[in-house]
Design a protein around this motif. Structure first.
Motif, PDB file in Angstrom:
ATOM      1  N   GLY A   1      -7.338   7.474  24.689  1.00  0.00           N
ATOM      2  CA  GLY A   1      -7.618   8.622  23.724  1.00  0.00           C
ATOM      3  C   GLY A   1      -8.417   8.333  22.617  1.00  0.00           C
ATOM      4  O   GLY A   1      -8.144   7.249  22.084  1.00  0.00           O
ATOM      5  N   GLU A   2      -9.733   9.246  22.193  1.00  0.00           N
ATOM      6  CA  GLU A   2     -10.298   8.529  21.130  1.00  0.00           C
ATOM      7  C   GLU A   2      -9.967   9.231  19.996  1.00  0.00           C
ATOM      8  O   GLU A   2      -9.268  10.314  20.174  1.00  0.00           O
ATOM      9  N   VAL A   3     -10.378   9.074  18.941  1.00  0.00           N
ATOM     10  CA  VAL A   3      -9.685   9.439  17.589  1.00  0.00           C
ATOM     11  C   VAL A   3     -10.965   9.815  16.707  1.00  0.00           C
ATOM     12  O   VAL A   3     -11.709   8.866  16.533  1.00  0.00           O
ATOM     13  N   SER A   4     -11.014  10.915  16.291  1.00  0.00           N
ATOM     14  CA  SER A   4     -12.097  11.586  15.356  1.00  0.00           C
ATOM     15  C   SER A   4     -11.670  12.027  14.016  1.00  0.00           C
ATOM     16  O   SER A   4     -10.611  12.437  14.105  1.00  0.00           O
ATOM     17  N   GLY A   5     -12.423  11.955  13.241  1.00  0.00           N
ATOM     18  CA  GLY A   5     -12.192  12.653  11.756  1.00  0.00           C
ATOM     19  C   GLY A   5     -13.419  12.887  11.190  1.00  0.00           C
ATOM     20  O   GLY A   5     -14.371  11.971  11.027  1.00  0.00           O
ATOM     21  N   ARG A   6     -13.501  13.719  10.384  1.00  0.00           N
ATOM     22  CA  ARG A   6     -14.736  14.192   9.388  1.00  0.00           C
ATOM     23  C   ARG A   6     -14.297  14.100   7.922  1.00  0.00           C
ATOM     24  O   ARG A   6     -13.064  14.655   7.579  1.00  0.00           O
ATOM     25  N   ILE A   7     -15.022  13.834   7.026  1.00  0.00           N
ATOM     26  CA  ILE A   7     -14.480  13.416   5.668  1.00  0.00           C
ATOM     27  C   ILE A   7     -14.936  14.880   4.855  1.00  0.00           C
ATOM     28  O   ILE A   7     -16.264  15.177   4.863  1.00  0.00           O
ATOM     29  N   ALA A   8     -14.106  15.412   4.303  1.00  0.00           N
ATOM     30  CA  ALA A   8     -14.237  16.800   3.518  1.00  0.00           C
ATOM     31  C   ALA A   8     -14.086  16.250   2.045  1.00  0.00           C
ATOM     32  O   ALA A   8     -13.715  15.364   1.538  1.00  0.00           O
TER      33      ALA A   8
ATOM     34  N   PRO B   1       0.777  -1.235  -0.068  1.00  0.00           N
ATOM     35  CA  PRO B   1      -0.039   0.022  -0.061  1.00  0.00           C
ATOM     36  C   PRO B   1       0.823   1.308  -0.042  1.00  0.00           C
ATOM     37  O   PRO B   1       1.852   1.360   0.811  1.00  0.00           O
ATOM     38  N   PHE B   2       0.267   2.375  -0.750  1.00  0.00           N
ATOM     39  CA  PHE B   2       1.232   3.476  -0.965  1.00  0.00           C
ATOM     40  C   PHE B   2       0.221   4.689  -0.558  1.00  0.00           C
ATOM     41  O   PHE B   2      -0.253   5.172   0.602  1.00  0.00           O
ATOM     42  N   LEU B   3      -0.306   5.331  -1.803  1.00  0.00           N
ATOM     43  CA  LEU B   3      -1.204   6.323  -1.697  1.00  0.00           C
ATOM     44  C   LEU B   3      -2.710   6.083  -1.246  1.00  0.00           C
ATOM     45  O   LEU B   3      -3.283   6.782  -0.775  1.00  0.00           O
ATOM     46  N   GLY B   4      -2.906   4.603  -1.108  1.00  0.00           N
ATOM     47  CA  GLY B   4      -3.960   4.194  -0.591  1.00  0.00           C
ATOM     48  C   GLY B   4      -4.305   4.489   0.850  1.00  0.00           C
ATOM     49  O   GLY B   4      -5.322   4.522   1.670  1.00  0.00           O
ATOM     50  N   LYS B   5      -2.987   4.774   1.327  1.00  0.00           N
ATOM     51  CA  LYS B   5      -2.788   5.189   2.826  1.00  0.00           C
ATOM     52  C   LYS B   5      -2.330   6.428   3.422  1.00  0.00           C
ATOM     53  O   LYS B   5      -2.302   6.697   4.618  1.00  0.00           O
ATOM     54  N   SER B   6      -1.611   6.820   2.441  1.00  0.00           N
ATOM     55  CA  SER B   6      -0.609   8.095   3.038  1.00  0.00           C
ATOM     56  C   SER B   6      -1.262   9.204   2.841  1.00  0.00           C
ATOM     57  O   SER B   6      -0.530  10.456   3.303  1.00  0.00           O
ATOM     58  N   PHE B   7      -2.417   9.391   2.682  1.00  0.00           N
ATOM     59  CA  PHE B   7      -3.013  10.823   2.644  1.00  0.00           C
ATOM     60  C   PHE B   7      -3.651  11.269   4.105  1.00  0.00           C
ATOM     61  O   PHE B   7      -3.897  12.452   4.293  1.00  0.00           O
ATOM     62  N   GLY B   8      -3.345  10.494   5.121  1.00  0.00           N
ATOM     63  CA  GLY B   8      -3.748  10.736   6.791  1.00  0.00           C
ATOM     64  C   GLY B   8      -3.917   9.644   7.470  1.00  0.00           C
ATOM     65  O   GLY B   8      -4.561   8.752   7.083  1.00  0.00           O
ATOM     66  N   THR B   9      -3.379   9.705   8.672  1.00  0.00           N
ATOM     67  CA  THR B   9      -3.551   8.550   9.447  1.00  0.00           C
ATOM     68  C   THR B   9      -3.843   9.481  10.897  1.00  0.00           C
ATOM     69  O   THR B   9      -3.041  10.304  11.292  1.00  0.00           O
ATOM     70  N   SER B  10      -5.006   9.494  11.505  1.00  0.00           N
ATOM     71  CA  SER B  10      -5.135  10.092  12.659  1.00  0.00           C
ATOM     72  C   SER B  10      -4.956   9.133  14.140  1.00  0.00           C
ATOM     73  O   SER B  10      -5.295   8.205  14.033  1.00  0.00           O
ATOM     74  N   VAL B  11      -4.430   9.844  14.970  1.00  0.00           N
ATOM     75  CA  VAL B  11      -4.085   9.511  16.455  1.00  0.00           C
ATOM     76  C   VAL B  11      -4.791  10.423  17.295  1.00  0.00           C
ATOM     77  O   VAL B  11      -5.238  11.488  17.215  1.00  0.00           O
ATOM     78  N   SER B  12      -4.908   9.717  18.499  1.00  0.00           N
ATOM     79  CA  SER B  12      -5.603  10.404  19.366  1.00  0.00           C
ATOM     80  C   SER B  12      -4.706  11.369  20.202  1.00  0.00           C
ATOM     81  O   SER B  12      -3.427  11.379  19.920  1.00  0.00           O
ATOM     82  N   HIS B  13      -5.174  12.401  20.754  1.00  0.00           N
ATOM     83  CA  HIS B  13      -4.505  13.375  21.384  1.00  0.00           C
ATOM     84  C   HIS B  13      -3.809  13.021  22.773  1.00  0.00           C
ATOM     85  O   HIS B  13      -2.843  13.516  23.097  1.00  0.00           O
TER      86      HIS B  13
END
Lengths: 404, 404
Positions: free
Chosen positions: A393-400, A245-257
């Motif tokens: 820690g929880e992890v949140s994200g919204r899709i733009a 995997p490369f670009l299918g994953k590299s656009f963002g990985t969210s971690v908890s605060h």
């Protein structure tokens, strides 16, 4: 560790998921001030630097940094003695006058990416997830590849695009080719997905050529974060052979605060489900242990899955031992993640790819993949040392929408 | 760029591979002093910080750093004006009194890893290499996978184990399984290899969500390094499905001490060999150009291969455009490499895997893979703007025995 037997004097902490047996570290700022290190207790952040300075602790300079890296690099003994010190401060009424002025309500602070991430490695440690993905991506072949039960399969992700919980995730564009198409096309991903994972943050590094033994996990790992490895399945499916995997994953990985220190998970260790065949000696600890952490995947306010981390095949200690067996060095701030956590039941699957079986079996209210505006929150709890459950820690994200 | 028409007053520079049309940057130190930024001219390093300070240049603080990152982050315009300034200093006799005290013989300095590497991405941009590896690793399948001619295939490597030329490479241990074996075994790699590559160092970063257009390469890339992506083929062959190379590559990647700024390669651009099918628009520049850089692979003092970079299928600009098309950000210090450079002829192959055809056809004096004590040096030259050839930084490494 001496875990607290007395309650905290901080209002609202006792019995909460952020009780005095939790105490995760994070990086916060007040309006107009620089980010610095704090610890969470109840619904407050304790501003550590001034408290440590007033007690003449050397580590107070590490608390003034905008990441946890310097603190984490202090090592396991310092981490443990800080925990004892903090527990004392927060349970001993006589410390209240010293400490209380430095407690800030969570509502007043901004939280930041807690770690300057070095290398990010993503594993693939769930037997159910690997089997499900194999069946969906390679329906005509054996679901589990021959190496899978012999080593924790992993690959490097993009450290520079690890972002803090709450960061908006822009739908990525890229090349994808449906099986029936003659040629690939370019455009926004139509199969945008989550991966509910647990991340492990390295505190104490190694030199190039050294290895971290499978029993030395706690000497090198500082703590644990919640992690969502956002994935564009259409981009991934087209690009991933033969180099992964490369670009299918590299656009963002969210971690908890919040980074939960290992000691807060002392009551969460549990036996692994079992490994067959027996791993090679470098992957065979005195006792192979996983973590009894429950995960909730929340889509737009509704729980859509409850992946059990206790079901994972490979342990965190095995992942780190494998990562370094070739002499690869680790640094404070390196991050490695479990891979998607999926249990045996459908409602325990940690990705939409699996929940919707490749988009063929809509789940919930007819859902397959993520739509613009969707918000995903991953929540994690574990047994605490006081008998209740602590929250990681929880992890949140919204899709733009995609920027085409 | 205004390239120098007059000779340098620095003794030995004129007509050498490090003439005034080259001027690569690096990080050096003198005994007992801190590492700082220098530029190479002939067999000397110019200590940039005091010269820049005496001329009141703001950038002198970037020259005091132990890596090139701050300098690179200044951007293309600063890089270009620095080049003009340096050219003037080194060709104008009237500057000699100012500059000469800060010229240090190369023999007196220690050279360091020039860049604090962020993310490291390795591409697979040679048609001949990808075809050869496909034939060797997957003899029963189509050598080139369906995506290969549509996108520059790449994957993330380990930034934290990028090391400076000259660093000893310890033979890695790990799991490997020969096709006839029932189960994998653990031990030192028996198929240790090189990959002769070219690396590109990012100077100007982007924000998450942005893309680098295929015509904007020179606005973001600072320069070029020689790169040897050491590879353990037995470990790689067992681990790499389905998520790509991991421990077979992560034990060490060597880069040159010198970073050649893009402007030194102005005369090296050349048309690509040709692309069929035509790439999608985001990969289609006004004019697709590669670099006419010749590589020599030197094993224990003997040239064993001469890979031509001009034969590469995918261009550096296409690699960067692809890397960022999904919105992945880049940072100063990010490194991306071409993948193994292999030409059409056997004596142009950039890896021992190919030179020995998977170990079946020994080359040179009966060689298949690397032995303990072997030293490999990669040398690179390109047309300079003064008519001769400039040398890019060479990359060397010697194999030390495994630590079992």
């Amino acid at each position: 560790m001496n875990e607290p037997t007395t309650d905290s004097w901080v209002e609202g902490a006792t019995g909460s998921p952020f009780d005095v047996d939790n105490l995760p570290y994070g990086v916060f700022s007040l309006p107009g001030e620089e980010p610095r290190v704090g610890v969470r207790i109840g619904d407050h952040v304790l501003d550590l630097s001034p408290v440590a300075a007033s007690e003449m602790l050397d580590v107070h300079q590490a608390f003034q940094q905008p990441t946890l890296n310097a603190l984490m690099a202090e090592g396991r003994a310092v981490r443990q003695s800080l925990r004892s010190w903090l527990t004392g401060l927060l349970t001993d009424e006589t410390e209240r006058d010293l400490v209380e002025p430095h407690l800030v309500p969570l509502a007043d602070v901004e939280l930041h990416l807690p770690v300057a991430v070095g290398d990010y490695v993503d594993f693939y440690a769930s037997l159910e997830h690997a089997t499900n993905v194999g069946r969906i991506f390679r329906p005509d072949a054996e679901a589990l590849l021959p190496n899978w039960r012999h080593l924790p399969v992993g690959y490097h992700g993009r450290g520079g695009t690890v972002v803090a919980s709450g960061t908006e995730i822009v739908r990525p564009c890229g090349q994808r080719k449906a099986p029936g198409d003659d040629a690939p096309t370019y455009g926004p991903s139509t199969r945008l997905d989550i991966e509910a994972e647990l991340g492990f943050v390295v505190g104490t590094g190694t030199a190039l050529g050294d290895r971290v033994g499978v029993d030395d996990f706690a000497d090198h790992v500082f703590g644990v974060v919640g992690l969502n490895d956002w994935s564009a399945r259409d981009i991934q499916a087209w690009e991933y052979v033969p180099l992964g995997p490369f670009l299918g994953k590299s656009f963002g990985t969210s971690v908890s605060h919040w980074v939960t220190p290992l000691e807060a998970l002392d009551a969460a260790w549990t036996d692994l489900p079992g490994q067959d065949p027996e791993p090679l000696p470098y992957l065979a600890p005195d006792r192979a242990r996983g973590l009894d952490i429950d995960v909730e995947v929340v889509l737009n306010g509704e729980v859509v899955s409850r992946p059990p981390y206790a079901s994972m095949y490979w342990s965190p200690a095995q992942m780190l031992a494998h990562l370094t067996v070739n002499g690869a060095s680790v640094r404070p701030g390196d991050l490695f993640a479990s891979g998607t956590i999926s249990g045996a039941e459908r409602e325990q699957r940690g990705s939409f790819l699996e929940l919707s079986w490749g988009g063929q079996e809509p789940f919930g209210d007819g859902r397959t993949f993520l739509e613009d505006g969707d918000e995903v929150v991953l929540r994690y709890t574990a047994p605490g040392t006081r008998g209740g459950r602590i929250a990681l820690g929880e992890v949140s994200g919204r899709i733009a929408p995609a920027r085409t």
